[in-house]
Design a protein around this motif. Sequence first.
Motif, PDB file in Angstrom:
ATOM      1  N   GLN A 133       0.876  -1.174   0.000  1.00 52.28           N
ATOM      2  CA  GLN A 133       0.000   0.000   0.000  1.00 52.28           C
ATOM      3  C   GLN A 133       0.918   1.231   0.000  1.00 52.28           C
ATOM      4  O   GLN A 133       1.405   1.648   1.050  1.00 52.28           O
ATOM      5  CB  GLN A 133      -0.920  -0.020   1.220  1.00 52.28           C
ATOM      6  CG  GLN A 133      -1.903  -1.169   1.228  1.00 52.28           C
ATOM      7  CD  GLN A 133      -1.267  -2.526   1.522  1.00 52.28           C
ATOM      8  OE1 GLN A 133      -0.526  -2.680   2.502  1.00 52.28           O
ATOM      9  NE2 GLN A 133      -1.521  -3.515   0.677  1.00 52.28           N
ATOM     10  N   ALA A 150       1.593   0.630  -8.264  1.00 56.29           N
ATOM     11  CA  ALA A 150       1.469   0.378  -6.829  1.00 56.29           C
ATOM     12  C   ALA A 150       1.640   1.641  -6.010  1.00 56.29           C
ATOM     13  O   ALA A 150       1.247   1.683  -4.832  1.00 56.29           O
ATOM     14  CB  ALA A 150       2.492  -0.676  -6.392  1.00 56.29           C
ATOM     15  N   TYR A 163      -1.717   2.587  -4.798  1.00 58.77           N
ATOM     16  CA  TYR A 163      -2.525   1.548  -4.147  1.00 58.77           C
ATOM     17  C   TYR A 163      -2.764   1.843  -2.668  1.00 58.77           C
ATOM     18  O   TYR A 163      -1.839   2.171  -1.919  1.00 58.77           O
ATOM     19  CB  TYR A 163      -1.838   0.186  -4.232  1.00 58.77           C
ATOM     20  CG  TYR A 163      -1.853  -0.477  -5.580  1.00 58.77           C
ATOM     21  CD1 TYR A 163      -2.607   0.005  -6.646  1.00 58.77           C
ATOM     22  CD2 TYR A 163      -1.088  -1.635  -5.791  1.00 58.77           C
ATOM     23  CE1 TYR A 163      -2.606  -0.633  -7.876  1.00 58.77           C
ATOM     24  CE2 TYR A 163      -1.090  -2.280  -7.020  1.00 58.77           C
ATOM     25  CZ  TYR A 163      -1.844  -1.775  -8.055  1.00 58.77           C
ATOM     26  OH  TYR A 163      -1.834  -2.404  -9.270  1.00 58.77           O
ATOM     27  N   GLU A 212      -7.236  -1.365  -3.535  1.00 51.02           N
ATOM     28  CA  GLU A 212      -6.669  -1.417  -4.885  1.00 51.02           C
ATOM     29  C   GLU A 212      -5.617  -2.510  -5.005  1.00 51.02           C
ATOM     30  O   GLU A 212      -5.558  -3.225  -6.015  1.00 51.02           O
ATOM     31  CB  GLU A 212      -6.046  -0.055  -5.246  1.00 51.02           C
ATOM     32  CG  GLU A 212      -7.045   1.067  -5.438  1.00 51.02           C
ATOM     33  CD  GLU A 212      -7.432   1.766  -4.153  1.00 51.02           C
ATOM     34  OE1 GLU A 212      -8.181   2.760  -4.236  1.00 51.02           O
ATOM     35  OE2 GLU A 212      -7.005   1.310  -3.065  1.00 51.02           O
ATOM     36  N   SER A 213      -4.787  -2.656  -3.981  1.00 52.00           N
ATOM     37  CA  SER A 213      -3.759  -3.691  -4.034  1.00 52.00           C
ATOM     38  C   SER A 213      -4.381  -5.086  -3.953  1.00 52.00           C
ATOM     39  O   SER A 213      -3.967  -6.016  -4.654  1.00 52.00           O
ATOM     40  CB  SER A 213      -2.742  -3.488  -2.911  1.00 52.00           C
ATOM     41  OG  SER A 213      -3.349  -3.587  -1.638  1.00 52.00           O
ATOM     42  N   ALA A 241      -5.815  -5.945  -7.365  1.00 52.39           N
ATOM     43  CA  ALA A 241      -4.781  -6.300  -8.338  1.00 52.39           C
ATOM     44  C   ALA A 241      -4.347  -7.754  -8.164  1.00 52.39           C
ATOM     45  O   ALA A 241      -4.179  -8.495  -9.141  1.00 52.39           O
ATOM     46  CB  ALA A 241      -3.578  -5.365  -8.203  1.00 52.39           C
ATOM     47  N   ASN A 271      -0.487  -7.471   2.498  1.00 53.96           N
ATOM     48  CA  ASN A 271      -1.786  -6.940   2.896  1.00 53.96           C
ATOM     49  C   ASN A 271      -2.208  -7.606   4.190  1.00 53.96           C
ATOM     50  O   ASN A 271      -1.522  -8.481   4.723  1.00 53.96           O
ATOM     51  CB  ASN A 271      -2.833  -7.155   1.794  1.00 53.96           C
ATOM     52  CG  ASN A 271      -3.883  -6.044   1.778  1.00 53.96           C
ATOM     53  OD1 ASN A 271      -4.271  -5.511   2.818  1.00 53.96           O
ATOM     54  ND2 ASN A 271      -4.354  -5.686   0.588  1.00 53.96           N
TER      55      ASN A 271
END
Length: 421
Positions: free
Chosen positions: A193, A250, A253, A257-258, A261, A272
């Motif tokens: 992130q 990235a 992100y 969003e990450s 993906a 994450n």
Amino acid sequence: MRWIHAAGRGLLVLLVILTGYAASGARADEGAASGRGPLTLATAGDLTGYLGPLLEGWNRAHPGERVTLVELPDSADETRAQMTTDLRDGGRHRFDVLNIDVNWTSEFAAADWIRPLPRDRFPLGSFLPPVVDTATYDGRLYAVPYVTNAGLLLYRKDVLAAEGVPPPRTWAELERYAETIAPKHGLDGYAGQFLPYEGLTVNAAESVYSAGGSILGDEGERVTVDSAAAREGIGFLARGVREGWIPKAALTYKEEESKQAFQDGRLLFLRNWPYAYVSASAPGSAVAGKVGAVPLPGPSGPGTSVLGGSNLAVGAHARHPDSAARLIAYLTSERVQRQVLTRGALPPVRADLYEDPELIEAFPYLPTLRESVLAAAPRPKSPRYDQVSLAVQAVVHDAMTGRQTPEAAVRRLARELAAIS
């Protein structure tokens, strides 16, 4: 003489009524004196709807101490703003119990917005040890851990199996696989992130901690970031973007969003929280059945995650502090903590739940998460944490975008943190 008898009966009725009011008032005063009575619990938006039923169980068993749930916005920044507005307001004080992000504890305690709590009222010895540190400030307990979290490295186990390699345990392995294996399978290498917001502070702190460094010491009184370890940690992130195994996308992100993906099949590796593992493994995900999770790697072995989660605190002006403490004990009990996981999909703080075979079958990442939490560390403690976080975000993002070298970025961050402290 009838009116005398009627008046006498009227006086008798009035006396009974007044006596009833007095007794009622005495009971109310007694309740106030004992610190028991109705409560409000303020929390960020409950996205899974699990908390209401848990509080219904409390309300049925404690009709004189009913809890009203106040859901604030989903955004952490907006939630914090509304909580601090209430806590600063000398007349309102709507919130008795607050479900606060772990990194707000020091700030709220230093500002005298929450009250210290007696350790012996809560089962702290039953919790995963690192989570208790997030609830203390200046050597005192100011909150009780409620849910925890730690970063994990998610990976495409089908891709690594096809290449005959295990998941990475070191940064060097992560870099090599991200550079060589990911392109062979049409994937980007690694993401976290990295947009300038709280998530970047977390990712940066994890890199610095994993390299053996720190950012602040002595409850924010001492700046410790100007070190070889910090330069190595920030250098790891900056090198990834420069060499291309961290895609430039990235840098925009956040968590969602990450996660998307990775879930869409565009990434080999992702840092994450555990919720991303659950989402990526669910039916309908492009990578369902192909996801593995291990602790975050570091320079020479397993790295260090930052602790996430939330703590329960009692407002400094809570109307019924004894009921507030009793509610916190209820929400951190083994039975309720189990429901926090099974109903809310939130990682509990009770250590024994991470070894429960039924729960492990339903949540396969629990042993890995336990390992990560036990090796995790809190974000930098400071009564000015919001300013600290903004400085970390800005400096690290400049290093990752190539505006500054990691060495210059660390020196700048040390100066800015010294000015804040």
